[in-house]
Design a protein around this motif. Structure first.
Motif, PDB file in Angstrom:
ATOM      1  N   ALA A 372      39.965  40.210  39.671  1.00 10.63           N
ATOM      2  CA  ALA A 372      39.143  40.765  40.898  1.00 10.63           C
ATOM      3  C   ALA A 372      39.793  41.124  41.927  1.00 10.63           C
ATOM      4  CB  ALA A 372      38.254  39.514  41.294  1.00 10.63           C
ATOM      5  N   ILE A 373      41.109  40.749  42.136  1.00  7.40           N
ATOM      6  CA  ILE A 373      41.757  41.442  43.288  1.00  7.40           C
ATOM      7  C   ILE A 373      42.399  42.465  42.945  1.00  7.40           C
ATOM      8  CG2 ILE A 373      43.941  41.099  44.607  1.00  7.40           C
ATOM      9  CD1 ILE A 373      43.465  37.963  44.649  1.00  7.40           C
ATOM     10  N   ARG A 374      42.672  42.847  41.762  1.00 11.97           N
ATOM     11  CA  ARG A 374      42.996  44.321  41.297  1.00 11.97           C
ATOM     12  C   ARG A 374      41.709  45.130  41.223  1.00 11.97           C
ATOM     13  NH1 ARG A 374      41.800  47.294  37.019  1.00 11.97           N
ATOM     14  NH2 ARG A 374      43.421  48.759  36.241  1.00 11.97           N
ATOM     15  N   ASP A 375      40.615  44.848  40.862  1.00 13.52           N
ATOM     16  CA  ASP A 375      39.431  45.557  40.884  1.00 13.52           C
ATOM     17  C   ASP A 375      39.050  45.902  42.243  1.00 13.52           C
ATOM     18  OD1 ASP A 375      38.845  45.437  38.191  1.00 13.52           O
ATOM     19  OD2 ASP A 375      37.490  43.663  38.355  1.00 13.52           O
ATOM     20  N   ASN A 376      39.283  45.057  43.491  1.00 10.27           N
ATOM     21  CA  ASN A 376      39.396  45.352  44.753  1.00 10.27           C
ATOM     22  C   ASN A 376      40.118  46.707  45.055  1.00 10.27           C
ATOM     23  OD1 ASN A 376      37.336  43.539  45.368  1.00 10.27           O
ATOM     24  ND2 ASN A 376      38.846  42.386  46.721  1.00 10.27           N
ATOM     25  N   ALA A 377      41.417  46.433  44.700  1.00  6.37           N
ATOM     26  CA  ALA A 377      42.476  47.711  44.845  1.00  6.37           C
ATOM     27  C   ALA A 377      41.893  49.055  44.188  1.00  6.37           C
ATOM     28  CB  ALA A 377      43.934  47.439  44.345  1.00  6.37           C
ATOM     29  N   MET A 378      41.325  48.801  43.007  1.00  5.77           N
ATOM     30  CA  MET A 378      40.978  50.161  42.407  1.00  5.77           C
ATOM     31  C   MET A 378      40.068  50.629  42.961  1.00  5.77           C
ATOM     32  SD  MET A 378      43.317  50.473  40.258  1.00  5.77           S
ATOM     33  CE  MET A 378      42.606  52.055  39.470  1.00  5.77           C
ATOM     34  N   LEU A 379      38.687  49.760  43.276  1.00  9.24           N
ATOM     35  CA  LEU A 379      37.772  50.510  44.066  1.00  9.24           C
ATOM     36  C   LEU A 379      37.796  50.898  45.274  1.00  9.24           C
ATOM     37  CD1 LEU A 379      35.282  47.466  42.763  1.00  9.24           C
ATOM     38  CD2 LEU A 379      35.353  49.883  41.916  1.00  9.24           C
ATOM     39  N   SER A 380      38.777  50.391  45.957  1.00  8.70           N
ATOM     40  CA  SER A 380      39.152  50.715  47.447  1.00  8.70           C
ATOM     41  C   SER A 380      39.810  51.908  47.557  1.00  8.70           C
ATOM     42  CB  SER A 380      40.015  49.815  48.042  1.00  8.70           C
ATOM     43  OG  SER A 380      40.169  49.967  49.606  1.00  8.70           O
ATOM     44  N   LYS A 381      40.634  52.100  46.603  1.00 11.71           N
ATOM     45  CA  LYS A 381      41.587  53.319  46.526  1.00 11.71           C
ATOM     46  C   LYS A 381      40.498  54.517  46.438  1.00 11.71           C
ATOM     47  CE  LYS A 381      44.500  56.044  43.303  1.00 11.71           C
ATOM     48  NZ  LYS A 381      45.360  55.903  41.770  1.00 11.71           N
ATOM     49  N   TRP A 382      39.320  54.599  45.743  1.00 10.07           N
ATOM     50  CA  TRP A 382      38.554  55.845  45.755  1.00 10.07           C
ATOM     51  C   TRP A 382      37.428  55.731  46.846  1.00 10.07           C
ATOM     52  CZ3 TRP A 382      40.940  59.444  43.670  1.00 10.07           C
ATOM     53  CH2 TRP A 382      41.723  59.097  42.538  1.00 10.07           C
ATOM     54  N   ALA A 383      37.647  55.099  48.070  1.00 12.88           N
ATOM     55  CA  ALA A 383      36.846  55.240  49.225  1.00 12.88           C
ATOM     56  C   ALA A 383      35.468  54.417  48.861  1.00 12.88           C
ATOM     57  CB  ALA A 383      36.410  56.669  49.613  1.00 12.88           C
ATOM     58  N   GLY A 384      35.716  53.100  48.420  1.00 15.89           N
ATOM     59  CA  GLY A 384      34.110  52.179  48.232  1.00 15.89           C
ATOM     60  C   GLY A 384      34.797  50.796  49.102  1.00 15.89           C
ATOM     61  N   GLY A 385      33.404  50.470  50.066  1.00 14.15           N
ATOM     62  CA  GLY A 385      33.772  49.331  50.796  1.00 14.15           C
ATOM     63  C   GLY A 385      33.375  48.232  49.779  1.00 14.15           C
ATOM     64  N   LEU A 386      33.823  47.000  49.882  1.00 14.23           N
ATOM     65  CA  LEU A 386      33.868  45.986  48.995  1.00 14.23           C
ATOM     66  C   LEU A 386      33.194  44.712  49.588  1.00 14.23           C
ATOM     67  CD1 LEU A 386      37.387  46.143  47.671  1.00 14.23           C
ATOM     68  CD2 LEU A 386      35.513  47.309  46.759  1.00 14.23           C
ATOM     69  N   GLY A 387      32.467  43.924  48.795  1.00 18.48           N
ATOM     70  CA  GLY A 387      31.987  42.666  49.249  1.00 18.48           C
ATOM     71  C   GLY A 387      32.170  41.640  48.239  1.00 18.48           C
ATOM     72  N   ASN A 388      33.113  40.677  48.152  1.00 18.76           N
ATOM     73  CA  ASN A 388      33.370  39.690  47.464  1.00 18.76           C
ATOM     74  C   ASN A 388      32.579  38.292  47.441  1.00 18.76           C
ATOM     75  OD1 ASN A 388      36.859  40.574  47.571  1.00 18.76           O
ATOM     76  ND2 ASN A 388      35.223  41.565  46.432  1.00 18.76           N
ATOM     77  N   ASP A 389      32.036  37.812  46.741  1.00 19.46           N
ATOM     78  CA  ASP A 389      31.502  36.264  46.588  1.00 19.46           C
ATOM     79  C   ASP A 389      32.630  35.436  46.077  1.00 19.46           C
ATOM     80  OD1 ASP A 389      30.176  34.198  45.858  1.00 19.46           O
ATOM     81  OD2 ASP A 389      29.550  34.861  43.853  1.00 19.46           O
ATOM     82  N   TRP A 390      33.079  34.646  46.765  1.00 22.71           N
ATOM     83  CA  TRP A 390      34.143  33.861  46.771  1.00 22.71           C
ATOM     84  C   TRP A 390      33.370  32.213  46.398  1.00 22.71           C
ATOM     85  CZ3 TRP A 390      39.158  34.571  45.456  1.00 22.71           C
ATOM     86  CH2 TRP A 390      39.638  35.861  45.657  1.00 22.71           C
ATOM     87  N   THR A 391      32.326  32.140  46.231  1.00 18.86           N
ATOM     88  CA  THR A 391      31.903  30.710  46.359  1.00 18.86           C
ATOM     89  C   THR A 391      32.039  29.924  44.963  1.00 18.86           C
ATOM     90  OG1 THR A 391      29.795  31.270  47.811  1.00 18.86           O
ATOM     91  CG2 THR A 391      29.568  29.430  46.389  1.00 18.86           C
ATOM     92  N   PRO A 392      32.220  30.802  43.824  1.00 15.52           N
ATOM     93  CA  PRO A 392      32.797  29.801  42.722  1.00 15.52           C
ATOM     94  C   PRO A 392      33.842  29.234  42.720  1.00 15.52           C
ATOM     95  CG  PRO A 392      31.398  31.953  42.003  1.00 15.52           C
ATOM     96  CD  PRO A 392      31.840  32.013  43.592  1.00 15.52           C
ATOM     97  N   VAL A 393      34.694  29.540  43.539  1.00 13.16           N
ATOM     98  CA  VAL A 393      36.194  29.283  43.506  1.00 13.16           C
ATOM     99  C   VAL A 393      36.183  27.713  43.890  1.00 13.16           C
ATOM    100  CG1 VAL A 393      38.533  29.613  44.090  1.00 13.16           C
ATOM    101  CG2 VAL A 393      37.173  31.435  43.361  1.00 13.16           C
ATOM    102  N   ARG A 394      37.010  26.991  43.346  1.00  8.65           N
ATOM    103  CA  ARG A 394      36.831  25.558  43.711  1.00  8.65           C
ATOM    104  C   ARG A 394      37.563  25.240  44.990  1.00  8.65           C
ATOM    105  NH1 ARG A 394      39.999  23.450  38.575  1.00  8.65           N
ATOM    106  NH2 ARG A 394      38.775  25.007  37.621  1.00  8.65           N
ATOM    107  N   ALA A 395      37.069  24.272  45.875  1.00 10.44           N
ATOM    108  CA  ALA A 395      37.601  23.908  47.217  1.00 10.44           C
ATOM    109  C   ALA A 395      38.915  23.126  47.040  1.00 10.44           C
ATOM    110  CB  ALA A 395      36.454  22.774  47.825  1.00 10.44           C
ATOM    111  N   LEU A 396      39.385  23.047  48.312  1.00 11.94           N
ATOM    112  CA  LEU A 396      40.631  22.518  48.575  1.00 11.94           C
ATOM    113  C   LEU A 396      40.567  20.866  48.109  1.00 11.94           C
ATOM    114  CD1 LEU A 396      43.516  22.505  49.867  1.00 11.94           C
ATOM    115  CD2 LEU A 396      42.283  21.810  52.084  1.00 11.94           C
TER     116      LEU A 396
END
Length: 963
Positions: A372-396
């Protein structure tokens, strides 16, 4: 000593400054001839009083005294000698005549000057300068062509009131030197004009038109069309420039070769060079610095060529490509509508990434997290603004099965996301930008709130990325009812992520019961209001996380049958479904509402035409777009969402004489958005009839005949009537649209979203999006430099009442662009020109609520609050939820002490602030918990002491990633 020849030839001796020289209009620099002052005055008297004036002792004495006074003026100014312009000398003669009471003579002298100025303008004769030389592009030096300089300046001032071309020429000549470059001459002209913007807003258009000279010279010489050209020349030169541009752009592998297949002659004939004159200086400089195509750092794209390139890029798949390209060009170049920044950047190029926003869900799996972080980089490279949903990732503290260890939670991964956004800066065009969303029940939410703090462990801080709370309705109800709230890890409560409304409330309560009977061990219980206070405190202190509401985004979503909205985007206006297999994509553009107010009222027919063309352009983006990752293409082709928004809302109010803080403004927000919604939905339905429905149409709210205005009832049913109050009045024939949508379907799953329009509104010269005016006079700083911005509507109104003068300008500077403290401004104008922090936030929320009922997605709503207290924040954000808003955006908080100026030192007026970044301020306090009334008016009028935070300045921030 100089000898002055008086009319009767009697010699009058005066002392002339040594080494004083005069720049003539031809550019010649000659020794100062004091005798000509007396001759000029004598001729003025003779023109009025006849030949008798030549022998009049009264005239002779006046000539002597006035000549002495004028020479003494220059002697005081330049005791060691220097150079003055002939116009300066004539100004002093004119002033002497007026001061003496010789009004008729002074008038004759003024008319004489104007007559000769017109004659010089009409002659068009080249005026080479014998002593000042210009260095050309080829390096050769040639005399300065003053005739061309005057042509440029007079062209730039053509059709504009209250601008003085002679002053620009004269003041510019004083800043030139022998051997100056051609660009240096242009810079001198622009710098002179831009310093006058605060005197009259029309000088911003003058400056922009003078900048055009640089643009034309750079592009035309590169394309081999001409070394330079005037505005008038472009009526003919735009055509060959466009043809050469297409050829060279394809040769450079920057333009799509398919552009050569168009009937280029037909498109060239459609270019309208007069539309270059619409730009403000800020708008044109922004295009030049960041949008025009360039090769080896040379911009070879001109404004109308750029708009046609974008139009062609969006018409590639049209049956009548030329006809549609011209239709799209007309809409863009008139500023009636503007595509988003990625579309302007890339349409018609080899890499046509035209979409604005990408929304992703990050799974709870290490491999997929970094994917997903790689996808952020590729999408951002071509001028897109990003919104990431991080809720599924387990807590501390959550158990990790694979290692039998404990998780470090969400925050360390967000640090990586932050640094990735900084590293991938969209080719240097602008900063990479991402927003992380987390639901309010997540066990890491308290640490999430602290991410933007300047204190604490920097390894657990993200100073560059944005954050947002994804707030369930149940949490807000607990805040209202002073209840408890429980935090969970998604590793033990995974289904909460996909639930909303009544289903969420039921399952959440079951999990809470499991904590009480010992079935769930990893949780934390706290007072809902304590967490709410911390959310507001961090929002005020750091500007993050923003507050967005999960349930209205899902319950009112037309696509609730096809998935779940897990977050919004970077700018909080997009509400689309996301999953592991789908990255939501949205394509944005904005109707310029100000352009559709004609003769003081909204022109419905023009708006309909603009909206229909805009929706077609946005739909075309989906098929032409370049997709950096396959999940984005999959989602976009399946659902085909677009986001048509508005900008220039404040300008539209000005054009109608309406104050932002008024019932009339709320009604206009309602009715204007209703019309946009009405025509946009119909346009998408008609496209479905022409091109086919979007793939996932069946089962959608559209297919059930449920339009955005109808889905409010669904929200009321799920949330409970006592927790929502929304106006549902309407003026259009919505049954007709419902029937059409049922029969024809929809081409697009989502049609509307109001984005911030930070950059495209600058291009069009209007206020951003739905924002109130930031200040009426200020200096705006961005990547293109600093620009004086003056509220032209205000200036015109003050001129009509005889109030626009130097004192008013200085007062506005001192009061940071506010008209409220200036006593001589009438109350109706104070109300009309109240700035963002002078408009009570309830008006912003009320207007937004009226818009939200018509929008299938959301709107980027900044909230401006002056004299912030915990109580005021509490009231404002509860009201936003109570009024049915889906999201909010930035909080612009301004402490009372930063805007109060109780005394004015007229001898030392302050310049306008250029807007520094907000300082961190103490967290606001709130009153002790107590039962809250549920009526919204009770919230608004609730009593509570305000403790203003420490003084802080606020910058005019704006999201530039979406638009």
């Amino acid at each position: 000593m100089e000898t002055l020849a008086s009319p009767d030839q009697t010699s009058v001796s005066v002392t002339a400054p040594q080494a004083l020289r005069v720049i003539k209009r031809t550019g010649d620099v000659v020794p100062f001839d004091a005798g000509k002052i007396a001759v000029a005055m004598s001729k003025a008297f003779i023109a009025v009083e006849g030949d008798n004036a030549a022998t009049s002792s009264r005239v002779r004495d006046f000539v002597k005294e006035s000549s002495d006074a004028i020479l003494n003026t220059f002697a005081r100014r330049m005791p060691d000698g220097g150079t003055i312009h002939i116009e300066d000398v004539q100004d002093q003669v004119e002033l002497a005549l007026m001061r003496s009471g010789e009004q008729k003579v002074a008038r004759a002298y003024v008319l004489y000057r104007e007559e000769h100025a017109r004659a010089r303008e009409d002659s068009g004769i080249q005026k080479p300068h014998p002593t000042l030389n210009v260095t050309g592009i080829d390096g050769n030096r040639r005399p300065l062509d003053l005739g061309r300089v005057e042509t440029l300046v007079f062209d730039a001032c053509e059709g504009l009131e209250h601008v003085d071309p002679n002053r620009i020429v004269q003041d510019s000549l004083k800043n030139l030197y022998d051997g100056v470059t051609i660009d240096g001459v242009s810079q001198a002209l622009m710098m002179t004009a831009r310093t006058l913007v605060e005197k009259d807003p029309n000088y911003t258009y003058v400056t922009a038109r003078l900048l055009q000279d640089n643009l034309r010279r750079e592009a035309l010489s590169f394309l081999g069309i001409a070394e330079d050209a005037t505005y008038g020349d472009m009526a003919e030169l735009y055509k060959p420039a466009f043809l050469a541009y297409i050829e060279r752009g394809i040769e450079f592998e920057q333009l799509d070769p398919q552009l050569a297949d168009f009937d280029l002659q037909r498109l060239a004939d459609a270019l309208d060079h007069s539309r270059d004159n619409q730009f403000t200086y800020l708008g044109l400089q922004t295009l030049y610095d960041r949008y025009f195509l360039h090769r080896d750092d040379v911009r070879y794209e001109l404004p109308q060529v750029m708009f046609m390139r974008v139009a062609m890029g969006l018409a590639l798949n049209e049956e009548d490509r030329e006809g549609r390209a011209i239709e799209f060009y007309e809409l863009l170049s008139s500023f009636d509508y503007m595509s988003s920044t990625p579309t302007l950047f890339n349409a018609g190029t080899l890499r046509s990434q035209l979409s604005s926003c990408y929304l992703t869900t990050v799974p709870d799996d290490l491999d997929q997290i970094y994917s997903a972080i790689r996808d952020n980089a590729m999408l951002s490279k071509w001028a897109g603004g990003l919104g990431n949903d991080w809720t599924p990732v387990r807590a501390l503290g959550s158990w990790i099965k694979g290692t039998n260890g404990k998780s470090q939670g969400v925050v360390p991964f967000l640090k990586v996301v932050n640094d990735t956004a900084v590293a991938v800066n969209q080719g240097g065009k602008r900063k990479g930008a991402v927003c992380a969303y987390l639901e309010t029940w997540h066990l890491d939410v308290e640490e999430f709130l602290d991410l933007r703090k300047n204190t604490g462990d920097d390894r657990r801080r993200t100073h560059d990325m944005n954050t947002a709370n994804w707030v369930p309705d149940l949490f807000m109800k607990r805040v209202f009812d002073d209840g408890e709230w429980t935090l969970f890890s998604p590793s033990t409560c995974p289904d909460l992520h996909d639930l909303y409304g009544v289903a969420f409330e039921k399952r959440y309560s079951e999990y809470e019961e499991m904590t009480r009977n010992g079935q769930l061990k990893l949780f934390k219980r706290l007072k809902a209001r304590d967490l709410w206070r911390k959310m507001l405190s961090m929002l005020f202190e750091t500007g993050h996380p923003w507050i967005t509401f999960k349930d209205p985004c899902n319950i009112r979503s037309p696509q609730s049958h096809a998935g779940v909205v897990h977050s919004s985007n970077l700018c909080t206006e997009i509400t689309l479904n996301t999953s592991v297999d789908e990255i939501a994509v949205c394509n944005l553009g904005s109707i310029n509402l100000a352009q559709h107010v004609v003769d003081g009222k909204l022109d419905g027919d023009k708006l309909k035409k603009s909206v229909r063309t805009a929706v077609r352009m946005l739909d075309n983006v989906i098929d032409i777009n370049y997709y950096a990752v396959p999940q984005a293409k999959n989602s976009n082709f399946k659902h085909r969402p677009v986001g048509l928004g508005i900008m220039g809302f404040q300008d539209a109010l000005y054009a109608q004489g309406i104050a932002y803080a008024s019932d009339e403004a709320v009604v206009f927000a309602d009715e204007s958005m209703e019309l946009v919604s009405y025509h946009a939905i119909e346009a998408s339905s008609d496209l479905a009839a022409e091109r086919g429905r979007y793939e996932s149409f069946e089962g959608s709210l559209w297919s059930q005949g449920v339009l955005p205005i109808d889905s409010i009832e669904k929200l009321k049913a799920e949330r409970g009537e006592q927790y929502i109050e929304v106006d549902t009045s309407q003026t259009q024939d919505w049954d007709r649209i419902r029937n059409k949508v049922r029969e024809q379907g929809m081409r697009n799953s989502n049609v509307m979203a109001i984005a911030p329009t930070a950059t495209i509104s600058n291009i069009c010269g209007v206020t951003q999006s739905i924002e109130p005016t930031y200040q009426n006079l200020f200096v705006k700083s961005n990547l293109s430099g600093e620009f004086t911005v003056v509220n032209a509507f205000m200036v015109n109104d003050l001129k009509e009442r005889g109030l626009w003068d130097e004192v008013m300008i200085n007062d506005l500077k001192y009061y940071d662009g506010s008209v409220q403290p200036i006593d001589r401004i009438p109350e109706d104008l104070k109300a009309r020109y109240a700035t963002a922090f002078e408009v009570e936030p309830k008006w912003l929320v009320e207007a937004a609520s009226r818009r939200q009922k018509w929008i299938d997605q959301a709107q980027s709503l900044n909230l401006y609050i002056q004299g912030v207290s915990g109580k005021k924040l509490d009231v404002t954000y509860r009201m936003a939820w109570f009024r049915g808003l889906k999201t909010t955006y930035y909080l612009r908080a301004l402490g009372a002490t930063s805007v109060e100026k109780s005394t004015v030192n007229r001898g030392k007026l302050n310049a306008v602030s250029n807007g520094s970044a907000p300082e961190a301020a103490p967290a606001p306090t709130t009153e002790p918990s107590k039962p809250e009334p549920r009526g919204i008016e009770d919230f608004l009028t609730g009593k509570g002491g305000q403790r203003p935070p420490s003084a802080s300045e606020i910058d005019e921030l704006g999201c530039e990633a979406c638009q």
